[in-house]
Design an enzyme around this catalytic site. Structure first.
Site, PDB file in Angstrom:
ATOM      1  N   GLU A 154       0.846  -1.203   0.000  1.00  0.00           N
ATOM      2  CA  GLU A 154       0.000   0.000   0.000  1.00  0.00           C
ATOM      3  C   GLU A 154       0.879   1.250   0.000  1.00  0.00           C
ATOM      4  OE1 GLU A 154      -0.192   2.204   2.648  1.00  0.00           O
ATOM      5  OE2 GLU A 154       0.970   1.093   4.134  1.00  0.00           O
ATOM      6  N   PHE A 155       0.356   2.293  -0.636  1.00  0.00           N
ATOM      7  CA  PHE A 155       1.034   3.589  -0.669  1.00  0.00           C
ATOM      8  C   PHE A 155       0.039   4.673  -0.264  1.00  0.00           C
ATOM      9  CE2 PHE A 155       3.260   0.863  -3.690  1.00  0.00           C
ATOM     10  CZ  PHE A 155       4.577   1.011  -3.274  1.00  0.00           C
ATOM     11  N   LYS A 157      -1.338   7.724   2.132  1.00  0.00           N
ATOM     12  CA  LYS A 157      -0.929   8.785   3.047  1.00  0.00           C
ATOM     13  C   LYS A 157      -2.031   8.985   4.080  1.00  0.00           C
ATOM     14  CE  LYS A 157      -0.442  11.966  -0.108  1.00  0.00           C
ATOM     15  NZ  LYS A 157      -0.697  11.245  -1.372  1.00  0.00           N
ATOM     16  N   GLU A 158      -1.659   8.966   5.354  1.00  0.00           N
ATOM     17  CA  GLU A 158      -2.659   9.258   6.380  1.00  0.00           C
ATOM     18  C   GLU A 158      -3.196  10.661   6.168  1.00  0.00           C
ATOM     19  OE1 GLU A 158      -2.074   8.101  10.445  1.00  0.00           O
ATOM     20  OE2 GLU A 158      -0.383   6.818   9.908  1.00  0.00           O
ATOM     21  N   PHE A 255       8.285  16.950   0.311  1.00  0.00           N
ATOM     22  CA  PHE A 255       9.077  16.367   1.399  1.00  0.00           C
ATOM     23  C   PHE A 255      10.418  17.068   1.605  1.00  0.00           C
ATOM     24  CE2 PHE A 255       5.969  13.172   0.565  1.00  0.00           C
ATOM     25  CZ  PHE A 255       5.710  12.610   1.792  1.00  0.00           C
ATOM     26  N   GLY A 263       7.381  11.456  12.128  1.00  0.00           N
ATOM     27  CA  GLY A 263       6.875  10.430  13.030  1.00  0.00           C
ATOM     28  C   GLY A 263       5.903   9.543  12.298  1.00  0.00           C
ATOM     29  N   CYS A 266       4.796   4.700   9.828  1.00  0.00           N
ATOM     30  CA  CYS A 266       5.484   4.161   8.645  1.00  0.00           C
ATOM     31  C   CYS A 266       6.973   4.497   8.602  1.00  0.00           C
ATOM     32  CB  CYS A 266       4.809   4.677   7.375  1.00  0.00           C
ATOM     33  SG  CYS A 266       3.110   4.080   7.167  1.00  0.00           S
TER      34      CYS A 266
END
Length: 461
Positions: A154-155, A157-158, A255, A263, A266
């Site tokens: 899976e990729f 993003k929260e 990024f 944090g 992941c």
């Protein structure tokens, strides 16, 4: 298609809900009866924007169901997705006990061909272990059924998981059997209509791809944080540097935001696990070790600035904290910089008054009731009588605050900005003592002698 998902946590629930959303018949299996009961009542155990609506809609339609019965799950789906947790072990490696427990359950109950899909983030070679576990269990039963094990990392993003699943950048499938790859292509066809997003490769390459992606992103963050510390010593502005390098399309802007460390569930775990994997095959991954070390050091940056301002003893001092989650749009506090900061403040004798739009219940779960922590019902309430404001998470709510109100509520106009949300010049003109990451708080000409004071090396002009 009929799909079984083992694990109703972050990955499993998002995967199940989104596969049901496009018409599949999905059964989610979890050993936690309380979680299953909560989901059946329409309550979501995690904070993820939009997930509650997708889950509710598909429960109502009958396309999404939940159970604790592993046998029912094995009988249900051609596709058996393993999406359980892989927490870090004491040595930093991924703990595969839950993955292999599911594999054993599948082997115990399987009665016909199944495709077992590793969705959890797992080390290279895990598919082989799952294959062996299922086969050994079948042998114990004296039965022989065909099955395939594939990797489909899976990729997500929260905070943006629904959109990431419904409109993926790529769908990585590691399969050694071409037939299995085509069956997964059919399963993912609703998410693959605009252009072909499937990247099909061998199983071990797919397993490594997931770790490589997270390690690369973590490396970019740590590199920028390393530069931010250097910028402070050199009198440079890391935000201007960020714009200068981000405009290069080979680097890009994603990024490369300096801050108080990364944090979550992941990056810390996956960097550690990949470095551990390297050691297991006799390779010293020095860069990965440095990425983790830089991040651990960066999580101390805000506290060090606080001590520089207030001294080592923070007894009698209260700090307003804006942001507890490791990033916006989630309630996840795993390895969050806020935790490192709060615990350091408490050790030094200080108190914290904190607010987060989503993570308040998680903070209560982690820390309970304690005299040195007050969880407030608004950002403004956190300011009342505090000696300084510290911004830790870059929620939109915190980006354009009423600085006059902040001054009014704080006992002194002191602000520590862990995400570089504010303009140093504006804060200075408003009368704040302002500390940020990698930026000069006052525009002074660079002086080589000043920058090198107390150091043995010299800067060549």
């Amino acid at each position: 298609m009929k799909v079984t998902i083992y694990g109703s946590g972050y990955v499993g629930l998002v995967t199940g809900a989104c596969l049901a959303e496009v018409g599949n018949d999905v059964l989610c299996v979890d050993i936690n009866q309380a979680k299953i009961d909560m989901l059946l009542r329409g309550e979501i155990p995690i904070f993820e924007p939009g997930l509650d609506n997708v889950v509710a809609r598909n429960i109502e339609s009958g396309r999404l169901r939940f159970t604790t019965d592993a046998a029912e799950g094995v009988a249900h789906g051609l596709f058996q997705f393993i999406a359980v947790g892989t927490p870090p072990d004491e040595d930093g490696s991924a703990d595969l006990q839950y993955v292999l427990t599911v594999a054993r359950s599948i082997g115990e109950h399987m009665g016909e061909y199944r495709i077992i899909v590793d969705k959890s983030t797992v080390p290279v070679g895990t598919a082989d272990k799952v294959q062996a576990t299922v086969q050994d269990t079948l042998n114990e039963r004296n039965v022989d059924f065909e099955f395939d094990v594939v990797s489909n990392p899976e990729f997500l993003k929260e905070g943006a998981a629904i959109n990431d699943f419904m409109k993926p950048d790529r769908i990585v499938i590691g399969a050694d059997n071409p037939r299995t790859a085509e069956l997964l292509r059919a399963l993912y066809s609703p998410f693959n209509r605009n252009h072909d997003r499937l990247v099909i490769m061998d199983v071990r390459s797919a397993e490594l791809t997931k770790y490589a992606a997270n390690a690369m992103l973590a490396t970019k963050i740590s590199f920028m944080n390393e530069l931010s510390n250097l910028a402070e010593l050199l009198g440079a502005d890391i935000e201007q540097v960020r714009l200068g390098i981000g405009s290069d399309p080979r680097i890009g802007y994603h990024f490369i935001y300096p801050g108080c460390g990364y944090g979550g569930s992941c990056f810390p775990k996956d960097v550690q696990a990949l470095e551990r994997t390297a050691r297991e095959v006799g390779y010293q991954a020095e860069l990965l070790s440095a990425v983790e070390a830089v991040n651990n050091r960066q999580k101390q940056a805000l506290f060090q600035k606080i001590q520089q301002h207030f001294g080592d003893d923070l007894s009698g001092k209260t700090f307003a904290l804006w942001g507890l989650a490791f990033k916006p749009n989630t309630d996840d506090m795993r390895a969050a910089p806020s935790r490192t900061l709060m615990e350091a403040i408490w050790t030094a004798g200080g108190r914290v008054q904190a607010y987060d739009p989503a993570a308040m219940e998680e903070a209560r779960r982690l820390y309970g009731e304690r005299a040195e922590l007050t969880l407030t019902d608004s950002p403004e309430a956190a300011l009342e009588g505090a000696d300084a404001l510290v911004t830790v998470t870059e929620w939109n709510l915190f980006r354009s605050p009423d600085f006059a109100l902040i001054q009014e509520k704080l006992s002194a106009p002191v602000l520590f900005d862990g995400r570089n949300l504010y303009d140093p010049e504006q804060l200075k003109s408003d009368g704040f003592q302002y500390y940020c990451i990698g930026r000069p708080t006052a525009p002074t000409p660079f002086n080589h002698c000043t920058a090198q004071k107390g150091r043995d090396t010299h800067v060549n002009a």
